[in-house]
Design a protein around this motif. Structure first.
Motif, PDB file in Angstrom:
ATOM      1  N   GLU A  65       0.836  -1.203   0.000  1.00  0.00           N
ATOM      2  CA  GLU A  65       0.000   0.000   0.000  1.00  0.00           C
ATOM      3  C   GLU A  65       0.873   1.255   0.000  1.00  0.00           C
ATOM      4  O   GLU A  65       0.613   2.209  -0.731  1.00  0.00           O
ATOM      5  N   THR A  66       1.906   1.241   0.813  1.00  0.00           N
ATOM      6  CA  THR A  66       2.826   2.390   0.883  1.00  0.00           C
ATOM      7  C   THR A  66       3.538   2.596  -0.451  1.00  0.00           C
ATOM      8  O   THR A  66       3.683   3.731  -0.926  1.00  0.00           O
ATOM      9  N   LYS A  90       1.314   4.261  -2.989  1.00  0.00           N
ATOM     10  CA  LYS A  90       1.026   5.673  -2.724  1.00  0.00           C
ATOM     11  C   LYS A  90       2.241   6.572  -2.931  1.00  0.00           C
ATOM     12  O   LYS A  90       2.093   7.783  -3.097  1.00  0.00           O
ATOM     13  N   ARG A 124      -0.172  -7.201  -3.606  1.00  0.00           N
ATOM     14  CA  ARG A 124      -0.961  -6.834  -2.420  1.00  0.00           C
ATOM     15  C   ARG A 124      -2.238  -7.664  -2.321  1.00  0.00           C
ATOM     16  O   ARG A 124      -2.577  -8.198  -1.267  1.00  0.00           O
TER      17      ARG A 124
END
Length: 251
Positions: free
Chosen positions: A42-43, A46, A222
């Motif tokens: 997720e990081t 982003k 993910r």
């Protein structure tokens, strides 16, 4: 009932070297490793793979565009030399074909290259974890018996999902190799025919496409961790004890 006579020390060696280690590792993956990797992906999505990053992705393609007048004069001079000597110099012609562009070596797209160095180990790591979980599921499969096989069917479905997921992940590695091949061809064409703008643009398009594909790869990594976490949690009892705690005795 006939059974294979296995020496106790051999059985102990297998249990210590493989079974116990895999069982322990697999449960640790579900309880802590999978949630950690979901957060990491997720990081990455982003930050390094933001959809706003396409604008800054265009790498400089330092291939000089030749001056038509100079190129024409150069070609005319070459033809006059060949006419004077009475034949074409094949060695010289081959040297021209093998010569690199006048700008020297053309580097990779540094942004894409940096992302590939970060994501390729993640693909390999996921493959290894899928292998561990697959082995864990297979080690839980009980002795084949008649009846009460619903839990075994659940195990087989989970194992089938793991196998299909691994196949999909392996395709990501193939796609990365294909990117290098296609970009190399496009750069070679752009350097040999620098006056053709489409070849230059093709290089940039391939970089953008690869960036978008890498984003999809990270999304899939993910999602795979999330799916494994979810399906194992929901079916943990059936995977761990496919026939329950009780054994039916028939007299």
């Amino acid at each position: 009932m006939t059974s294979i006579d296995i020496r106790p020390e051999s059985k102990k060696q297998v249990n210590l070297s493989i079974s116990f280690r895999i069982l322990s590792n697999a449960e640790t993956l579900v309880t802590s490793f999978f949630p950690q990797k979901i957060a990491e992906m997720e990081t990455l999505l982003k930050t390094s793979l933001s959809t706003d990053g396409l604008a800054a992705l265009k790498a400089p393609l330092d291939i000089p565009i030749p001056d038509p007048a100079k190129e024409e004069a150069k070609q005319k001079k070459k033809e006059e030399k060949e006419a004077k000597e009475g034949k074409k110099d094949k060695d010289s012609e081959k040297e021209d074909e093998d010569a690199g562009p006048p700008c020297g070596p053309i580097p990779c797209n540094e942004r894409v290259e940096s992302l590939l160095k970060e994501i390729k180990p993640q693909i390999q790591l996921l493959k290894e974890k899928l292998n561990t979980v697959s082995m864990w599921v297979q080690l839980q499969i009980p002795k084949i018996e008649d009846g009460n096989n619903f839990g075994v069917a659940v195990q087989e479905k989970v194992f089938e999902l793991l196998t299909n997921t691994r196949t999909k992940i392996e395709e990501f590695q193939t796609q990365i190799s294909k990117y290098y091949s296609e970009r190399g061809d496009a750069v070679a064409k752009a350097s040999k025919q620098p006056h053709v703008g489409d070849y230059r643009q093709l290089v940039h398009e391939l970089d953008q496409y690869q960036y978008c594909e890498l984003r999809i790869v990270v999304l899939e990594i993910r999602n795979t961790y999330a799916l494994l976490f979810d399906i194992i949690n929901k079916n943990y009892d059936k995977i761990k004890k496919p026939r329950g705690d009780c054994k039916a005795l028939i007299y």
